[in-house]
Write an enzyme that holds these catalytic residues in place. Structure first.
Site, PDB file in Angstrom:
ATOM      1  N   GLY A 204       0.782  -1.223   0.000  1.00 55.68           N
ATOM      2  CA  GLY A 204       0.000   0.000   0.000  1.00 55.68           C
ATOM      3  C   GLY A 204       0.812   1.269   0.000  1.00 55.68           C
ATOM      4  O   GLY A 204       0.452   2.250  -0.671  1.00 55.68           O
ATOM      5  N   CYS A 327      15.889   0.334   1.372  1.00 49.46           N
ATOM      6  CA  CYS A 327      16.022  -0.926   2.108  1.00 49.46           C
ATOM      7  C   CYS A 327      17.489  -1.268   2.356  1.00 49.46           C
ATOM      8  O   CYS A 327      17.809  -2.090   3.191  1.00 49.46           O
ATOM      9  CB  CYS A 327      15.352  -2.063   1.331  1.00 49.46           C
ATOM     10  SG  CYS A 327      13.578  -1.851   1.120  1.00 49.46           S
TER      11      CYS A 327
END
Length: 354
Positions: A204, A327
């Protein structure tokens, strides 16, 4: 007390802000519509109806069926559930998996885990444009190959892999095809039927929805072993109380992405072209992968006169961007993606994402 003035945000491949319309859709499910969707009374039924509406909104974005959408905490969980769950449930068919060296760390770490459990994994190379070779993919297929895992859009460089051709090859050999579409949803037209994708993950917070919610698309004939056991939610494949507000937010974000797709793509491409022209005309940097198929929201630039960290520090009051994947931001080294593309000596590459 007023909020501090922040620089222009150009790190949307890392995360996006929640659309105000998404937030408005979510708010009632934190307050008056707070029921547990597993309850049989009216409060539970209202929550369950909202979840099923969101399931339909997610499926519409990728042309899937509603009952093929499984809600998770995000793409990382969906990747683990899809790959590990499929490998365990289908080990009687084989133990060989094919993936790509430039996949997201969530895929690579999952495959490394499976290797420790006795599975065999082939890691495909990419060329200078970031693309796999379909010939190498075909030659890597073995009698015991059960899964092909290739991402749609690379999160660091924005390259679009030949997904439809990969899907056709997987179908030809009757091998399940898993696609990480986290960076693709809302920016690339995805059709799981035409692309012959069997499993697909999304998150999302990459498309103006909330963090902490994602989904796994999984065809009805696919069998997986659950990672989380509990009260039987999501057909027994993902136990735990439904996070109704976040699920509603994901659904609304997917609905808006579908409705506004054409205008969003036009705006993203326009922004990217303007910035490419600026860097080229002012001799500030080289636009990487310009001749490759690219998603419209990610721009990779090799700076001419600065190291990436230095440049972003100088410009920190004007805008924020990334030196690579967020990340990987805690690991001060060249990313695995750039290493595979022979950028292993380069510390002057920035990623701008709209």
């Amino acid at each position: 007390m007023s909020s501090p003035k922040l620089p222009l945000y150009l790190d949307n491949a890392s995360t996006t802000k929640v659309d105000k319309r998404v937030l408005e859709e979510m708010l009632p499910y934190f307050t008056e519509l707070f029921g547990n969707a597993s309850s049989s009374h009216s409060y539970g039924k209202v929550a369950k109806h909202a979840i099923e509406k969101a399931r339909s909104q997610v499926s519409d974005l990728i042309n899937a069926n509603d009952n093929e959408i499984l809600f998770t905490s995000g793409a990382t969980e969906a990747i683990n559930l899809g790959i590990k769950g499929y490998a365990e449930a289908n080990s009687h068919k084989g133990n060989h998996i094919i993936t790509v060296k430039t996949e997201h760390k969530a895929v690579l770490a999952t495959c490394e885990y499976l290797e420790s459990k006795g599975y065999e994994v082939t890691y495909l190379n990419v060329d200078k444009n970031g693309l796999i070779s379909l010939d190498q993919l075909r030659s890597s297929i073995l009698d015991n190959t059960i899964l092909i895992v290739v991402m749609y859009v690379n999160n660091e460089i924005g390259i679009i892999q030949p997904i439809r051709e990969i899907g056709l090859m997987a179908k030809e050999y009757e091998i399940t095809f898993f696609c990480d579409a986290t960076q693709a949803v809302g920016k690339v037209h995805i059709d799981v039927e035409k692309d012959n994708i069997d499993m697909l993950c999304l998150s999302g917070h990459k498309l103006n929805g909330p963090k902490g919610i994602g989904a796994l698309f999984m065809r009805r004939n696919i069998e997986i072993t659950p990672l989380i056991h509990g009260g039987g939610q999501e057909k027994g494949l993902r136990g735990g109380t439904y996070n109704t507000p976040l699920i509603v937010g994901l659904g609304k974000a997917c609905q808006l992405a579908l409705i506004e797709f054409e205008s969003n793509i036009f705006n993203l491409i326009s922004k990217r072209k303007r910035l490419e022209n600026y860097y080229e005309k002012n001799n500030l940097g080289l636009i990487n992968f310009k001749e490759s198929p690219r998603a419209p929201h990610i721009l990779s630039i090799t700076l001419y006169d600065y190291e990436a960290e230095e440049f972003l520090m100088i410009k920190s009051k004007e805008f924020v961007a990334s030196t690579g994947s967020a990340c990987n931001s805690e690991i001060m080294e060249i990313s695995h993606v750039l290493k595979e593309l022979d950028f292993n000596q380069n510390n002057n590459i920035i990623r701008i994402s709209f």
